[in-house]
Design a protein around this motif. Sequence first.
Motif, short mmCIF file in Angstrom:
data_model
loop_
_atom_site.label_atom_id
_atom_site.label_comp_id
_atom_site.label_asym_id
_atom_site.label_seq_id
_atom_site.Cartn_x
_atom_site.Cartn_y
_atom_site.Cartn_z
N UNK A 289 0.80 -1.23 0.00
CA UNK A 289 0.00 0.00 0.00
C UNK A 289 0.83 1.28 0.00
N UNK A 290 2.14 1.14 0.04
CA UNK A 290 3.03 2.31 0.09
C UNK A 290 3.93 2.31 -1.13
N UNK A 291 4.04 3.47 -1.76
CA UNK A 291 4.94 3.64 -2.90
C UNK A 291 5.88 4.80 -2.63
N UNK A 292 7.09 4.68 -3.12
CA UNK A 292 8.04 5.79 -3.04
C UNK A 292 7.99 6.53 -4.37
N UNK A 293 7.59 7.79 -4.29
CA UNK A 293 7.52 8.60 -5.50
C UNK A 293 8.72 9.53 -5.55
N UNK A 294 9.19 9.80 -6.75
CA UNK A 294 10.23 10.80 -6.94
C UNK A 294 9.62 11.93 -7.75
N UNK A 295 9.90 13.15 -7.33
CA UNK A 295 9.30 14.33 -7.95
C UNK A 295 10.38 15.38 -8.21
N UNK A 296 10.09 16.23 -9.16
CA UNK A 296 10.95 17.36 -9.47
C UNK A 296 10.12 18.62 -9.36
N UNK A 297 10.71 19.67 -8.79
CA UNK A 297 10.04 20.96 -8.68
C UNK A 297 9.54 21.36 -10.07
N UNK A 298 8.26 21.64 -10.16
CA UNK A 298 7.61 21.92 -11.44
C UNK A 298 8.01 23.28 -12.02
N UNK A 299 8.43 24.21 -11.16
CA UNK A 299 8.75 25.57 -11.61
C UNK A 299 10.19 25.68 -12.09
N UNK A 300 11.15 25.52 -11.17
CA UNK A 300 12.56 25.77 -11.49
C UNK A 300 13.35 24.49 -11.73
N UNK A 301 12.81 23.37 -11.35
CA UNK A 301 13.47 22.08 -11.44
C UNK A 301 14.80 22.09 -10.68
N UNK A 302 14.83 22.82 -9.56
CA UNK A 302 16.04 22.85 -8.74
C UNK A 302 15.89 22.07 -7.45
N UNK A 303 14.70 21.58 -7.14
CA UNK A 303 14.46 20.80 -5.93
C UNK A 303 13.91 19.44 -6.32
N UNK A 304 14.49 18.39 -5.74
CA UNK A 304 13.97 17.05 -5.95
C UNK A 304 13.40 16.54 -4.63
N UNK A 305 12.44 15.65 -4.74
CA UNK A 305 11.77 15.12 -3.57
C UNK A 305 11.53 13.62 -3.77
N UNK A 306 11.83 12.86 -2.74
CA UNK A 306 11.45 11.45 -2.68
C UNK A 306 10.53 11.32 -1.48
N UNK A 307 9.38 10.69 -1.68
CA UNK A 307 8.37 10.64 -0.63
C UNK A 307 7.65 9.30 -0.65
N UNK A 308 7.48 8.71 0.54
CA UNK A 308 6.68 7.50 0.69
C UNK A 308 5.23 7.92 0.89
N UNK A 309 4.33 7.39 0.05
CA UNK A 309 2.92 7.76 0.08
C UNK A 309 2.07 6.51 0.20
N UNK A 310 1.05 6.55 1.05
CA UNK A 310 0.09 5.46 1.13
C UNK A 310 -0.82 5.59 -0.09
N UNK A 311 -0.50 4.84 -1.14
CA UNK A 311 -1.22 4.97 -2.40
C UNK A 311 -2.59 4.32 -2.38
N UNK A 312 -2.89 3.58 -1.33
CA UNK A 312 -4.24 3.06 -1.17
C UNK A 312 -5.17 4.22 -0.78
N UNK A 313 -4.68 5.12 0.06
CA UNK A 313 -5.46 6.28 0.48
C UNK A 313 -5.38 7.43 -0.52
N UNK A 314 -4.21 7.59 -1.15
CA UNK A 314 -3.97 8.72 -2.03
C UNK A 314 -3.26 8.23 -3.29
N UNK A 315 -4.03 7.75 -4.28
CA UNK A 315 -3.41 7.23 -5.51
C UNK A 315 -2.67 8.33 -6.27
#
Length: 143
Positions: free
Chosen positions: A23-49
């Motif tokens: 039920x948990x996925x690790x997502x990787x994201x890039x700042x949509x505006x400047x693309x200078x910040x990266x984020x890795x986040x564990x999300x309960x994808x059963x609750x928040x697909x």
Amino acid sequence: MSENILYEASFKVGTINSAKYDRVSRISCMDDQNQDTTCFLDVNTELYPVEVDDRLTMALALSLNLDGSKDDSKGWRNVGRGEATLADEYDYVMHGKIYRFEEGEGQNIKVYISFGGLLMYLDGPYSALAALRVDHVYLLMKK
């Protein structure tokens, strides 16, 4: 941004790794505006697909109270019972603790946050992440 909201940015989901947990996925994201910040986040994808290429607005706040006052006396489970809160404006909310900082490449810093075992890692410029400190925070997300 108010003093209560320490960080807010829009991210685009790049990858989703669901291999380790059901039920948990690790997502990787890039700042949509400047693309200078990266984020890795564990999300309960059963609750928040979440899907690849979704755009997420993420905020880190000290309190869910609309006036920014601390909710220390209530305990995080009792916040917002019967009253309007910052969480009403978002789809997914977690409570956790910023626990570590590291120097990154150049002017970047790395920030580590734990939400009861679900982890978040931010790597971005010091100027964008300077307001963060070792403290309890709320992560608020919406699409």
